[in-house]
Write a protein that holds these residues in place. Structure first.
Motif, mmCIF file in Angstrom:
data_model
loop_
_atom_site.group_PDB
_atom_site.id
_atom_site.type_symbol
_atom_site.label_atom_id
_atom_site.label_comp_id
_atom_site.label_asym_id
_atom_site.label_seq_id
_atom_site.Cartn_x
_atom_site.Cartn_y
_atom_site.Cartn_z
ATOM 1 N N LEU A 196 -17.169 -13.357 -8.306
ATOM 2 C CA LEU A 196 -17.357 -12.436 -7.193
ATOM 3 C C LEU A 196 -16.388 -12.841 -6.087
ATOM 4 C CD1 LEU A 196 -21.262 -12.358 -7.080
ATOM 5 C CD2 LEU A 196 -19.726 -10.665 -8.090
ATOM 6 N N PRO A 197 -15.418 -11.991 -5.748
ATOM 7 C CA PRO A 197 -14.395 -12.381 -4.765
ATOM 8 C C PRO A 197 -14.961 -12.847 -3.430
ATOM 9 C CG PRO A 197 -13.769 -10.353 -5.860
ATOM 10 C CD PRO A 197 -15.167 -10.666 -6.305
ATOM 11 N N ALA A 198 -16.070 -12.281 -2.995
ATOM 12 C CA ALA A 198 -16.644 -12.688 -1.716
ATOM 13 C C ALA A 198 -17.114 -14.142 -1.737
ATOM 14 C CB ALA A 198 -17.805 -11.774 -1.350
ATOM 15 N N LEU A 199 -17.396 -14.671 -2.913
ATOM 16 C CA LEU A 199 -17.869 -16.051 -3.043
ATOM 17 C C LEU A 199 -16.761 -17.020 -3.445
ATOM 18 C CD1 LEU A 199 -21.273 -15.377 -4.809
ATOM 19 C CD2 LEU A 199 -20.846 -15.766 -2.380
ATOM 20 N N ASP A 200 -15.549 -16.526 -3.620
ATOM 21 C CA ASP A 200 -14.410 -17.374 -3.975
ATOM 22 C C ASP A 200 -13.989 -18.141 -2.728
ATOM 23 O OD1 ASP A 200 -11.885 -18.438 -4.744
ATOM 24 O OD2 ASP A 200 -11.716 -16.857 -6.249
ATOM 25 N N SER A 201 -13.999 -19.461 -2.785
ATOM 26 C CA SER A 201 -13.706 -20.269 -1.597
ATOM 27 C C SER A 201 -12.404 -21.057 -1.708
ATOM 28 C CB SER A 201 -14.874 -21.221 -1.332
ATOM 29 O OG SER A 201 -15.060 -22.089 -2.436
ATOM 30 N N ARG A 202 -11.547 -20.689 -2.673
ATOM 31 C CA ARG A 202 -10.282 -21.421 -2.823
ATOM 32 C C ARG A 202 -9.419 -21.259 -1.578
ATOM 33 N NH1 ARG A 202 -8.143 -18.941 -8.279
ATOM 34 N NH2 ARG A 202 -9.219 -17.158 -7.362
ATOM 35 N N CYS A 203 -8.572 -22.245 -1.338
ATOM 36 C CA CYS A 203 -7.679 -22.239 -0.189
ATOM 37 C C CYS A 203 -6.269 -22.562 -0.685
ATOM 38 C CB CYS A 203 -8.151 -23.277 0.817
ATOM 39 S SG CYS A 203 -7.361 -23.143 2.420
ATOM 40 N N TYR A 204 -5.263 -21.860 -0.143
ATOM 41 C CA TYR A 204 -3.882 -22.035 -0.572
ATOM 42 C C TYR A 204 -3.006 -22.455 0.606
ATOM 43 C CZ TYR A 204 -5.011 -19.783 -4.982
ATOM 44 O OH TYR A 204 -5.549 -19.491 -6.204
ATOM 45 N N VAL A 205 -1.907 -23.139 0.294
ATOM 46 C CA VAL A 205 -0.930 -23.544 1.301
ATOM 47 C C VAL A 205 0.215 -22.537 1.268
ATOM 48 C CG1 VAL A 205 0.650 -25.358 2.050
ATOM 49 C CG2 VAL A 205 -1.527 -25.970 0.974
ATOM 50 N N ILE A 206 0.494 -21.938 2.424
ATOM 51 C CA ILE A 206 1.554 -20.936 2.562
ATOM 52 C C ILE A 206 2.672 -21.525 3.406
ATOM 53 C CG2 ILE A 206 2.111 -18.601 3.338
ATOM 54 C CD1 ILE A 206 -0.101 -18.748 1.208
ATOM 55 N N GLU A 207 3.919 -21.331 2.969
ATOM 56 C CA GLU A 207 5.065 -21.797 3.748
ATOM 57 C C GLU A 207 5.857 -20.588 4.213
ATOM 58 O OE1 GLU A 207 8.061 -25.442 3.371
ATOM 59 O OE2 GLU A 207 8.376 -23.936 1.812
ATOM 60 N N PHE A 208 6.115 -20.524 5.532
ATOM 61 C CA PHE A 208 6.920 -19.446 6.090
ATOM 62 C C PHE A 208 8.387 -19.859 6.075
ATOM 63 C CE2 PHE A 208 2.719 -18.575 7.890
ATOM 64 C CZ PHE A 208 2.602 -17.232 7.583
ATOM 65 N N ASN A 209 9.278 -18.913 6.361
ATOM 66 C CA ASN A 209 10.725 -19.170 6.279
ATOM 67 C C ASN A 209 11.193 -20.279 7.220
ATOM 68 O OD1 ASN A 209 11.106 -17.268 4.284
ATOM 69 N ND2 ASN A 209 11.520 -15.618 5.728
ATOM 70 N N ASP A 210 10.474 -20.494 8.336
ATOM 71 C CA ASP A 210 10.888 -21.553 9.266
ATOM 72 C C ASP A 210 10.348 -22.926 8.877
ATOM 73 O OD1 ASP A 210 8.220 -21.348 9.875
ATOM 74 O OD2 ASP A 210 8.507 -20.827 11.989
ATOM 75 N N GLY A 211 9.650 -23.012 7.728
ATOM 76 C CA GLY A 211 9.147 -24.283 7.226
ATOM 77 C C GLY A 211 7.710 -24.594 7.610
ATOM 78 N N GLU A 212 7.120 -23.826 8.512
ATOM 79 C CA GLU A 212 5.732 -24.068 8.904
ATOM 80 C C GLU A 212 4.807 -23.760 7.736
ATOM 81 O OE1 GLU A 212 2.271 -22.607 11.998
ATOM 82 O OE2 GLU A 212 4.243 -21.707 12.123
ATOM 83 N N ARG A 213 3.821 -24.621 7.554
ATOM 84 C CA ARG A 213 2.841 -24.434 6.481
ATOM 85 C C ARG A 213 1.467 -24.200 7.087
ATOM 86 N NH1 ARG A 213 4.314 -28.384 1.434
ATOM 87 N NH2 ARG A 213 6.457 -27.668 1.212
ATOM 88 N N VAL A 214 0.761 -23.238 6.518
ATOM 89 C CA VAL A 214 -0.599 -22.933 6.964
ATOM 90 C C VAL A 214 -1.499 -22.818 5.740
ATOM 91 C CG1 VAL A 214 0.121 -21.765 9.084
ATOM 92 C CG2 VAL A 214 -0.165 -20.446 7.010
ATOM 93 N N ASP A 215 -2.793 -23.020 5.967
ATOM 94 C CA ASP A 215 -3.784 -22.877 4.903
ATOM 95 C C ASP A 215 -4.444 -21.515 5.035
ATOM 96 O OD1 ASP A 215 -3.178 -25.508 4.297
ATOM 97 O OD2 ASP A 215 -4.853 -26.307 5.455
#
Length: 180
Positions: free
Chosen positions: A131-150
């Motif tokens: 059930l997507p509403a109960l999916d709690s995975r977290c991913y690391v995203i990197e933007f073009n300027d190198g900043e990473r966010v979760d």
């Protein structure tokens, strides 16, 4: 759809490339003797470069879904006798290396999914759920300027599906043309 829905292709030299468009062989191509010989040659070349297939080297990640229901059933006769065995998911996470437009401050920017977030012990943060509403995975995203966010899986899925139509085509809207 760009890199979000891509295919990994093994070349005869052992290298892996990513492509967004592939096609199956037609029945005529599949039974063609020259095509069959080409596939056999490919298998021989790959075996020479990377060796024989060893199934123990495949990354097997257990299914994160709970085996028991989240809430007890109202009627005990509805309870399952035994939980079903947990399936295993084999292969690469399809969101890894996806490129996606995400909101960032007062604008939207292109980001790339680097990996799933891990805790201090090196374990993945969050759990997959059917059930997507109960999916709690977290991913690391990197933007073009190198900043990473979760970013949570749900946010990624929402942004990804909002950027494609029902056939998987991606559209981008721009505000204006300058100096035309």
């Amino acid at each position: 759809v760009g890199q979000a829905l891509g295919f990994y292709i093994l070349k005869d030299n052992g290298q892996i490339i990513a492509r967004s468009t592939v096609r199956l062989l037609t029945p005529e191509e599949f039974t063609d003797s020259e095509e069959t010989r080409a596939r056999d040659d490919f298998t021989t070349q790959v075996t020479a470069v990377i060796g024989d297939f060893d199934g123990t080297l495949i990354l097997e990640e257990p299914n994160d879904e709970p085996e028991l229901p989240l809430a007890p059933p109202d009627d005990p006769s509805d309870a399952p006798a035994m939980p079903p065995p947990a399936d295993t998911h084999v292969g690469v996470d399809p969101l890894i290396h996806a490129t996606i437009i995400l909101p960032r401050g007062d604008r939207s920017e292109l980001g790339r999914v680097i990996d799933r977030k891990r805790d201090a012990d090196g374990l993945y943060v969050g759990r997959k759920h059917k059930l997507p509403a109960l999916d709690s995975r977290c991913y690391v995203i990197e933007f073009n300027d190198g900043e990473r966010v979760d970013i949570s899986y749900n946010t990624l899925a929402e942004q990804l599906y909002s950027q494609v139509d029902s056939e998987g085509n991606q559209y981008q809207i721009f505000k204006e043309i300058v100096n035309h």
